[in-house]
Design an enzyme around this catalytic site. Structure first.
Site, PDB file in Angstrom:
ATOM      1  N   GLU A  22       0.800  -1.228   0.000  1.00 56.11           N
ATOM      2  CA  GLU A  22       0.000   0.000   0.000  1.00 56.11           C
ATOM      3  C   GLU A  22       0.826   1.267   0.000  1.00 56.11           C
ATOM      4  O   GLU A  22       0.446   2.264  -0.605  1.00 56.11           O
ATOM      5  CB  GLU A  22      -0.929   0.042   1.231  1.00 56.11           C
ATOM      6  CG  GLU A  22      -2.036  -0.967   1.178  1.00 56.11           C
ATOM      7  CD  GLU A  22      -1.740  -2.117   2.099  1.00 56.11           C
ATOM      8  OE1 GLU A  22      -0.576  -2.551   2.119  1.00 56.11           O
ATOM      9  OE2 GLU A  22      -2.651  -2.565   2.810  1.00 56.11           O
ATOM     10  N   ASP A  97      -6.283  -7.625   6.536  1.00 55.72           N
ATOM     11  CA  ASP A  97      -7.636  -7.416   7.047  1.00 55.72           C
ATOM     12  C   ASP A  97      -8.584  -7.296   5.857  1.00 55.72           C
ATOM     13  O   ASP A  97      -8.191  -7.485   4.710  1.00 55.72           O
ATOM     14  CB  ASP A  97      -7.701  -6.187   7.962  1.00 55.72           C
ATOM     15  CG  ASP A  97      -7.266  -4.908   7.268  1.00 55.72           C
ATOM     16  OD1 ASP A  97      -6.988  -4.949   6.044  1.00 55.72           O
ATOM     17  OD2 ASP A  97      -7.203  -3.852   7.924  1.00 55.72           O
ATOM     18  N   TYR A 325       0.711  -5.590  13.140  1.00 57.89           N
ATOM     19  CA  TYR A 325      -0.382  -4.861  12.503  1.00 57.89           C
ATOM     20  C   TYR A 325      -1.307  -4.262  13.552  1.00 57.89           C
ATOM     21  O   TYR A 325      -1.680  -4.924  14.527  1.00 57.89           O
ATOM     22  CB  TYR A 325      -1.163  -5.797  11.578  1.00 57.89           C
ATOM     23  CG  TYR A 325      -2.132  -5.067  10.688  1.00 57.89           C
ATOM     24  CD1 TYR A 325      -1.701  -4.044   9.858  1.00 57.89           C
ATOM     25  CD2 TYR A 325      -3.486  -5.404  10.678  1.00 57.89           C
ATOM     26  CE1 TYR A 325      -2.588  -3.369   9.039  1.00 57.89           C
ATOM     27  CE2 TYR A 325      -4.371  -4.742   9.860  1.00 57.89           C
ATOM     28  CZ  TYR A 325      -3.919  -3.727   9.050  1.00 57.89           C
ATOM     29  OH  TYR A 325      -4.794  -3.058   8.243  1.00 57.89           O
ATOM     30  N   ARG A 327      -4.437  -2.749  13.261  1.00 60.14           N
ATOM     31  CA  ARG A 327      -5.900  -2.773  13.149  1.00 60.14           C
ATOM     32  C   ARG A 327      -6.372  -4.194  13.433  1.00 60.14           C
ATOM     33  O   ARG A 327      -6.464  -5.030  12.547  1.00 60.14           O
ATOM     34  CB  ARG A 327      -6.349  -2.308  11.758  1.00 60.14           C
ATOM     35  CG  ARG A 327      -6.083  -0.838  11.511  1.00 60.14           C
ATOM     36  CD  ARG A 327      -6.626  -0.366  10.172  1.00 60.14           C
ATOM     37  NE  ARG A 327      -6.344   1.043   9.957  1.00 60.14           N
ATOM     38  CZ  ARG A 327      -5.247   1.516   9.384  1.00 60.14           C
ATOM     39  NH1 ARG A 327      -4.299   0.662   8.971  1.00 60.14           N
ATOM     40  NH2 ARG A 327      -5.052   2.811   9.231  1.00 60.14           N
TER      41      ARG A 327
END
Length: 900
Positions: A22, A97, A325, A327
């Protein structure tokens, strides 16, 4: 890693691979972990989404979304397509996710040439950016999880249906409304309901008593005890509304009895209690802890955590991912990380600080079990060792995460708790006839003290053995035992031994002298304290996130955006750190609750989150979920959007022909004439009764309140009116007279009109005096004959404050290279709007003709050569007119005024 292939000539060749992540920071970090043959590029987040204008969902054909490439990502997609065509394999390494899975799916849909081409696309996911995790993921690549994609797609479509279908209702029914959201509107409702609960709260007075007692033998150190019971009944139980000392008179009587009472120790209890560490952070608890201790907003917390996850430059080591991570709502911890942490604890603090078995914590049933809790990628990378390479906020957040995780894997603390109960039995002679007491009362006081016997996990927070002053009163020390299950997302259940209902606010523990059962004591001081019950506190960002989590509303990735949205759209405002609803937020909530009660129902929203989890688990199809939701939403919404009128029994006072009916507009309910638009009468009103049998409603018109101000034009009375810009004075003779005035209210509430500033300048068109008025762009000169004369003029003030009009040039000289105005023949002049330039008629506003500036095929040459590069100088147009510039621009940027 990438397998080698053998060519026709027997030579070994390396397959080329494209890795898409990303962000550039993440790409830079994993680059050093991958071998030769990998090209790493960043998609910069989502590359495809529903269109910005229009619904973008085909509700007639299975709710199929109409995705389009985001305008700002078209260049990124072109580069990724080119790189994909040159690669043998494409690895989609987006976040682990739902959002990350959806990004990977969109990338594959865009980059794959056809269905057969999708075989070279592989999904890799890692919870931490370390060499071990990254290489393991690439050695065992998987495929895109369609269930995760479906769950994310369902959430996105539900949010779009709510946003695009409900928002028009707000715009039609209420002035100033912005938008509605499936989660944000419920969050605003929580804030509104809490604020109204605070407003309706009526404080109740009560009294508490604290006694300072002394032993009769050494050591006679005084200690404090607080009154907890009278005749066996709790003195204060706020939940049950019990207050045994409700007023000053009852307190005075109790004080009289206590000063004459005999004080005796009736019980001494010494226990060694175990205090267990809290579980490691998940998204919500990290946001709450960062807000409470570091004063970071949830949005800022996630931004800093993203930087720590993607990698931070650590000197010669290069970029290193410091945390897993961020989240997540899972409390799982990798066994390898637990083993590494226990080894670190034994080496750094001693074997007694490490539990015999690793500590495990139970997550919520709805959590994503494949994830881990937020932890450092390696516990040996202490906050002190990396602080020099981090910003102040990065260092603070990393230390918070590191300490919480380390403490969660350590042994519990051992706390020695000494609790003493002291009985004060009143003397019968202290009873007065006025008190109404017939028998002496027994007063039970409690004193307690704590001492750290073994700090255990508290040592991480600086608590040592024998330390009472720094005894983890913070949340680090409140959780369940190691190896035991923990409540929702690690929230500790209340201990039965912890009788908090008897604890009074504002009391502190003081070290106790040695006490024995039956030992008499002397009263040294008595401190009655007047208190009042307090309303529930306003939400702040941390407590609102906790409320949403406890209610099952939203998921880790939605908390921070929800907080930012409700603040940005001014439904909620910050009052210091507390969240207070705005008037717009309250009105929006009331409107949505009235017309769409299901959408604003907390239970319904929570059930929708559970349905999305079922989609992820493969128990329900996403199209069935969306179809059922829309089937409930659509008819309710259609009813709400209809213009409903309620008839009344009153004749219109203006036309005497129509009847008045109740309508609902953007500023609330009002009455209007049934002959509208022929009769435009409208008025505020109040209801005299509610009719439930269909008969016309009874209303009472609210006449405009007199202001005592007369119209400056026709002398008719002026009344207060309101618009989207606020209140103003309007002539009662409207629409014949359209005079309006601004006004202020005096401290006594009287209306003081703000008359325009008079000038000695005359209007150039009608000769009437010019006055100073204010508009959205500031003050300007306007004719006092408005609206008959609309002449305006800009002005400035000199050093003495005198108004100096800014005169427009009569007619600029005709530029032969620019044709005159097509409509009136006046010269066309260069004008600007923002960064866009155009040609406008110099006779504006009489003539409003405009033309775009067209670029000529051959620039006009000046006949000179550039003194820097030797190329021809040409004529160009700028903000301030024409100038000479080098024809070699942008390689040569030489420019100068014409004629030099």
């Amino acid at each position: 890693m990438i397998p080698a292939t053998t060519s026709f000539f027997g030579e070994s060749s390396i397959r080329t691979a494209l890795v898409i992540v990303e962000s550039p920071a993440k790409a830079k970090t994993i680059k050093k972990y991958l071998g030769r043959g990998y090209t790493i590029k960043a998609s910069m987040g989502h590359v495809r989404d529903l269109p910005s204008s229009g619904l973008g969902v085909d509700v007639e054909h299975g709710f199929q979304p109409d995705y389009e490439i985001l305008p700002r990502k078209k260049k990124v997609v072109r580069e990724l397509k080119l790189a994909s065509q040159k690669s043998d394999d494409v690895y989609l390494a987006t976040d682990p996710d739902r959002e990350g899975e959806a990004i990977a799916w969109h990338l594959r849909e865009l980059l794959a040439a056809n269905k057969a081409d999708t075989d070279r696309f592989h999904r890799v996911a890692f919870n931490e950016i370390t060499m071990r995790a990254v290489r393991s993921a690439f050695e065992h690549p998987g495929t895109i999880d369609a269930r995760l994609v479906d769950s994310q797609q369902a959430r996105r479509i539900l949010d779009r249906l709510v946003g695009y279908e409900v928002s028009p209702l707000l715009w039609r029914r209420m002035r100033g409304a912005r938008s509605a959201g499936r989660v944000q509107s419920v969050a605003v409702r929580l804030v509104v309901d809490r604020e109204r609960e605070i407003r309706a709260f009526v404080p109740q007075q009560y009294w508490t008593v604290e006694a300072v007692l002394k032993k009769r033998v050494e050591p006679a150190n005084p200690f404090r005890a607080r009154l907890v019971r009278m005749d066996g009944k709790k003195i204060v139980d706020i939940d049950a509304g019990v207050f045994l000392l409700p007023d000053e008179a009852s307190m005075k009587q109790a004080e009289t009895e206590l000063r004459a009472a005999a004080w005796t120790v009736v019980n001494v209890d010494v226990q060694t209690k175990r205090r267990n560490p809290s579980p490691p952070f998940i998204t919500s608890t990290l946001q709450r802890a960062a807000f409470t201790r570091l004063r970071m907003s949830p949005q800022h917390t996630m931004q800093i955590a993203q930087e720590l996850y993607e990698g931070v430059e650590l000197g010669t080591e290069g970029p290193v991912g410091l945390i897993t991570y961020m989240r997540t709502d899972s409390l799982n911890v990798a066994s390898q990380a637990q083993d590494e942490t226990l080894a670190y604890v034994r080496a750094a603090m001693g074997p007694e600080y490490a539990p015999e078995k690793p500590n495990f914590y139970r997550s919520r049933e709805t959590s994503q079990g494949a994830h881990e809790a937020i932890r450092p990628t390696t516990v040996t990378m202490t906050p002190e060792s990396v602080a020099a390479h981090l910003t102040r906020q990065q260092a603070a957040l990393y230390e918070l995460i590191w300490k919480r995780f380390l403490a969660s894997q350590m042994a519990p603390a051992q706390i020695k708790v000494t609790a003493a109960e002291v009985m004060a039995k009143a003397d019968p002679r202290a009873l007065s006839k006025e008190s109404g007491q017939t028998a002496p009362r027994e007063f039970t006081f409690r004193a307690s003290a704590s001492e750290v016997v073994f700090p255990g996990f508290l040592r991480v927070y600086g608590v040592e053995e024998g330390d009472e002053d720094r005894l983890a009163s913070s949340s680090e020390g409140q959780s369940q035992a190691p190896g035991a299950v923990v409540g929702q997302a690690g929230t500790p259940p209340r201990s039965p031994a912890d009788d908090r209902s008897e604890e009074l606010p504002g009391t502190e523990e003081i070290a106790l002298p040695p006490l024995e059962k039956g030992e008499p004591l002397d009263l040294h001081e008595l401190h009655p304290n007047r208190k009042e019950t307090e309303p529930p506190p306003r939400y702040n960002e941390a407590s609102l996130i906790k409320a949403l989590e406890d209610l099952g509303i939203g998921r880790p990735s939605t908390y921070a955006p929800t907080m930012m949205t409700i603040l940005k759209r001014k439904y909620v405002q910050k009052d210091r750190n507390a969240l207070r609803p705005t008037e717009l937020g309250e009105r929006t909530t009331d409107l949505l609750v009235k017309w769409l009660p299901h959408l604003m129902d907390v239970g319904f929203t929570s059930q929708m989150e559970e349905k999305l989890d079922e989609v992820e688990a493969g128990k329900e199809r996403w199209t069935d979920l969306v179809r059922a939701f829309y089937a409930d939403l659509k008819p309710t919404l259609e009813t709400a959007l209809k213009v409903n009128f309620q008839e009344t029994t009153y004749r219109c006072p203006s036309c005497k022909q129509g009847t008045l009916r109740i309508s609902e507009g953007r500023n609330g309910e009002f009455v209007s004439c049934s002959r509208y638009p022929k009769c435009k009468f409208s008025s505020d009103f109040k209801r005299k009764g509610t009719k439930t049998d269909g008969r016309p409603a009874e209303v009472e018109l609210i006449a405009p309140q007199p202001t005592g101000v007369s119209c400056t034009r026709c002398a008719a009375p002026m009344f207060v009116r309101s618009s989207k810009r606020g209140e103003f004075l309007a002539c009662s003779a409207y629409p014949k007279c359209k005079t309006t005035l601004s006004f202020k209210r005096s401290p006594e509430g009287a209306i003081v009109p703000e008359l325009p500033e008079q000038t000695n300048l005359a209007c150039a068109k009608c000769g009437k005096p010019m006055v100073v008025r204010s508009g959205r762009n500031g003050q300007f000169l306007a004719c006092s004959g408005y609206p008959d004369c609309r002449n305006t003029k800009s002005f400035t003030r000199d050093e003495k404050g005198v108004i100096v009009p800014i005169e427009r040039p009569e007619k600029p000289p005709q530029d032969k290279s620019v044709p005159p105005c097509d409509l009136c023949g006046s010269p066309m002049v260069l004008r600007w709007k923002g960064r866009r330039r155009f040609l406008g008629c110099s006779a504006f506003p009489t003539c409003k003709n405009v033309k775009p500036i067209t670029r000529s095929e051959e620039p006009q040459k000046t006949g000179e050569k550039c003194e820097k590069c030797g190329r021809d100088m040409v004529v160009k147009m700028g903000r301030h007119g024409k100038f000479a510039a080098c024809s070699g621009y942008p390689a040569c940027r030489n420019a100068k005024p014409l004629g030099q």
